[in-house]
Scaffold this motif. Structure first.
Motif, mmCIF file in Angstrom:
data_model
loop_
_atom_site.group_PDB
_atom_site.id
_atom_site.type_symbol
_atom_site.label_atom_id
_atom_site.label_comp_id
_atom_site.label_asym_id
_atom_site.label_seq_id
_atom_site.Cartn_x
_atom_site.Cartn_y
_atom_site.Cartn_z
ATOM 1 N N SER A 1 0.837 -1.197 0.000
ATOM 2 C CA SER A 1 0.000 0.000 0.000
ATOM 3 C C SER A 1 0.876 1.253 0.000
ATOM 4 C CB SER A 1 -0.937 0.006 1.210
ATOM 5 O OG SER A 1 -0.255 0.398 2.366
ATOM 6 N N ILE A 2 0.327 2.296 -0.540
ATOM 7 C CA ILE A 2 1.035 3.580 -0.581
ATOM 8 C C ILE A 2 1.333 4.055 0.837
ATOM 9 C CG2 ILE A 2 -1.044 4.996 -0.711
ATOM 10 C CD1 ILE A 2 1.762 5.916 -2.910
ATOM 11 N N ASN A 3 0.458 3.722 1.793
ATOM 12 C CA ASN A 3 0.677 4.135 3.179
ATOM 13 C C ASN A 3 1.937 3.519 3.764
ATOM 14 O OD1 ASN A 3 -1.590 5.740 3.212
ATOM 15 N ND2 ASN A 3 -2.898 4.161 4.081
ATOM 16 N N GLN A 4 2.236 2.271 3.408
ATOM 17 C CA GLN A 4 3.449 1.624 3.904
ATOM 18 C C GLN A 4 4.684 2.377 3.413
ATOM 19 O OE1 GLN A 4 2.483 -2.357 2.385
ATOM 20 N NE2 GLN A 4 2.924 -3.096 4.446
ATOM 21 N N TYR A 5 4.658 2.756 2.159
ATOM 22 C CA TYR A 5 5.811 3.470 1.613
ATOM 23 C C TYR A 5 5.920 4.878 2.186
ATOM 24 C CZ TYR A 5 6.601 -0.376 -1.541
ATOM 25 O OH TYR A 5 6.879 -1.616 -2.050
ATOM 26 N N SER B 1 8.681 8.956 4.647
ATOM 27 C CA SER B 1 8.465 10.243 5.333
ATOM 28 C C SER B 1 9.593 10.616 6.294
ATOM 29 C CB SER B 1 7.127 10.254 6.062
ATOM 30 O OG SER B 1 6.077 10.166 5.147
ATOM 31 N N PRO B 2 10.078 9.684 7.125
ATOM 32 C CA PRO B 2 11.186 10.060 8.013
ATOM 33 C C PRO B 2 12.438 10.492 7.253
ATOM 34 C CG PRO B 2 10.187 8.022 8.752
ATOM 35 C CD PRO B 2 9.598 8.326 7.410
ATOM 36 N N LEU B 3 12.693 9.850 6.121
ATOM 37 C CA LEU B 3 13.838 10.234 5.291
ATOM 38 C C LEU B 3 13.665 11.656 4.764
ATOM 39 C CD1 LEU B 3 16.489 9.221 3.999
ATOM 40 C CD2 LEU B 3 15.104 8.452 2.056
ATOM 41 N N LEU B 4 12.456 11.987 4.354
ATOM 42 C CA LEU B 4 12.176 13.342 3.867
ATOM 43 C C LEU B 4 12.300 14.375 4.983
ATOM 44 C CD1 LEU B 4 9.161 12.572 1.508
ATOM 45 C CD2 LEU B 4 11.560 12.942 0.872
ATOM 46 N N VAL B 5 11.831 14.028 6.180
ATOM 47 C CA VAL B 5 11.961 14.939 7.324
ATOM 48 C C VAL B 5 13.431 15.173 7.651
ATOM 49 C CG1 VAL B 5 11.530 15.195 9.810
ATOM 50 C CG2 VAL B 5 9.703 14.406 8.292
ATOM 51 N N GLY B 6 14.226 14.096 7.654
ATOM 52 C CA GLY B 6 15.668 14.232 7.902
ATOM 53 C C GLY B 6 16.333 15.103 6.844
ATOM 54 N N GLY B 7 15.956 14.912 5.590
ATOM 55 C CA GLY B 7 16.493 15.741 4.509
ATOM 56 C C GLY B 7 16.101 17.203 4.676
ATOM 57 N N LEU B 8 14.880 17.433 5.101
ATOM 58 C CA LEU B 8 14.424 18.810 5.322
ATOM 59 C C LEU B 8 15.195 19.468 6.467
ATOM 60 C CD1 LEU B 8 12.414 20.837 4.206
ATOM 61 C CD2 LEU B 8 10.741 20.008 5.854
ATOM 62 N N ILE B 9 15.505 18.695 7.497
ATOM 63 C CA ILE B 9 16.328 19.229 8.592
ATOM 64 C C ILE B 9 17.686 19.672 8.048
ATOM 65 C CG2 ILE B 9 17.579 18.617 10.716
ATOM 66 C CD1 ILE B 9 15.127 16.785 11.392
ATOM 67 N N ILE C 1 15.337 0.556 7.406
ATOM 68 C CA ILE C 1 14.866 -0.688 8.030
ATOM 69 C C ILE C 1 13.388 -0.918 7.695
ATOM 70 C CG2 ILE C 1 14.431 -1.876 10.232
ATOM 71 C CD1 ILE C 1 17.409 -1.794 9.394
ATOM 72 N N SER C 2 12.596 0.138 7.726
ATOM 73 C CA SER C 2 11.175 0.010 7.392
ATOM 74 C C SER C 2 10.979 -0.467 5.958
ATOM 75 C CB SER C 2 10.456 1.351 7.583
ATOM 76 O OG SER C 2 10.498 1.744 8.926
ATOM 77 N N LEU C 3 11.746 0.097 5.038
ATOM 78 C CA LEU C 3 11.636 -0.330 3.641
ATOM 79 C C LEU C 3 12.069 -1.782 3.454
ATOM 80 C CD1 LEU C 3 12.824 2.865 1.750
ATOM 81 C CD2 LEU C 3 10.560 1.807 1.622
ATOM 82 N N ILE C 4 13.099 -2.199 4.167
ATOM 83 C CA ILE C 4 13.535 -3.592 4.093
ATOM 84 C C ILE C 4 12.430 -4.515 4.620
ATOM 85 C CG2 ILE C 4 15.171 -5.291 5.033
ATOM 86 C CD1 ILE C 4 16.350 -3.556 2.815
ATOM 87 N N LEU C 5 11.830 -4.149 5.745
ATOM 88 C CA LEU C 5 10.750 -4.970 6.295
ATOM 89 C C LEU C 5 9.560 -5.039 5.329
ATOM 90 C CD1 LEU C 5 10.843 -3.941 10.067
ATOM 91 C CD2 LEU C 5 11.511 -6.152 9.074
ATOM 92 N N ILE C 6 9.222 -3.930 4.701
ATOM 93 C CA ILE C 6 8.131 -3.926 3.722
ATOM 94 C C ILE C 6 8.486 -4.818 2.536
ATOM 95 C CG2 ILE C 6 6.943 -2.509 1.991
ATOM 96 C CD1 ILE C 6 7.051 -0.209 4.053
ATOM 97 N N THR C 7 9.703 -4.670 2.058
ATOM 98 C CA THR C 7 10.134 -5.449 0.896
ATOM 99 C C THR C 7 10.024 -6.945 1.155
ATOM 100 O OG1 THR C 7 11.637 -3.685 0.224
ATOM 101 C CG2 THR C 7 12.082 -5.880 -0.663
ATOM 102 N N TRP C 8 10.399 -7.384 2.347
ATOM 103 C CA TRP C 8 10.364 -8.810 2.674
ATOM 104 C C TRP C 8 9.141 -9.180 3.512
ATOM 105 C CZ3 TRP C 8 15.805 -7.306 2.450
ATOM 106 C CH2 TRP C 8 16.451 -7.875 1.366
ATOM 107 N N LYS C 9 8.107 -8.366 3.417
ATOM 108 C CA LYS C 9 6.820 -8.659 4.058
ATOM 109 C C LYS C 9 6.960 -9.028 5.536
ATOM 110 C CE LYS C 9 4.969 -10.026 -0.332
ATOM 111 N NZ LYS C 9 5.121 -11.077 -1.315
#
Length: 145
Positions: free
Chosen positions: A3-7, A12-20, A76-84
């Motif tokens: 789902s788009i929500n998982q991504y 989102s945290p990566l974008l927040v860190g980049g914005l910082i 880590i979140s993306l890895i967990l999503i990728t491997w369900k």
């Protein structure tokens, strides 16, 4: 299909860190030359001109350490999503390899073999960013070794 929500939850945290970084870090960082090369300098300068007025309100740990934890959380979140949310011997390296490299780089800074400034708060943020996705997903994670 994911789902788009998982991504969004992962990116989102990566974008927040980049914005910082964009708002509060020094302009000699490589990312600012990248922005210049893709003609984003005027936008970045406008953002910085606004946010730098509030720099004194932002704690140093937010400016200098929180982005470390946020990018690791995102990874880590993306890895967990990728491997369900399944952890096995094949993907274990991806789940712990980068966090170990991050921690070792910080330790390397402490003994001056890697450029940078050692900070215990960075280590805490790395650990937090690593552990939080597991805590959030603990009910759906399966171990298959």
């Amino acid at each position: 299909m994911k789902s788009i929500n998982q991504y969004l939850y992962s990116i989102s945290p990566l974008l927040v860190g980049g914005l910082i970084y964009i708002c509060f870090r020094i302009e000699s960082l490589r990312m600012f030359s990248w922005f210049n090369s893709i003609s984003l300098s005027k936008v970045i300068i406008a953002i910085r001109n606004y946010t730098l007025n509030y720099d004194f309100l932002i704690p140093d740990w937010v400016k200098f350490s929180l982005p470390d934890g946020l990018w690791l959380f995102s990874f880590i979140s993306l890895i967990l999503i990728t491997w369900k949310n399944e952890i096995n011997s094949s993907n274990l390296f991806w789940l712990i390899g980068l966090p170990i490299i991050a921690l070792l780089s910080e330790i390397g800074q402490s003994i001056s073999i890697i450029p940078g400034t050692f900070d215990w708060i960075d280590i805490a943020m790395y650990l937090f960013g690593f552990m939080l996705p597991f805590i959030i997903n603990k009910k759906s994670i399966t171990l298959k070794f």
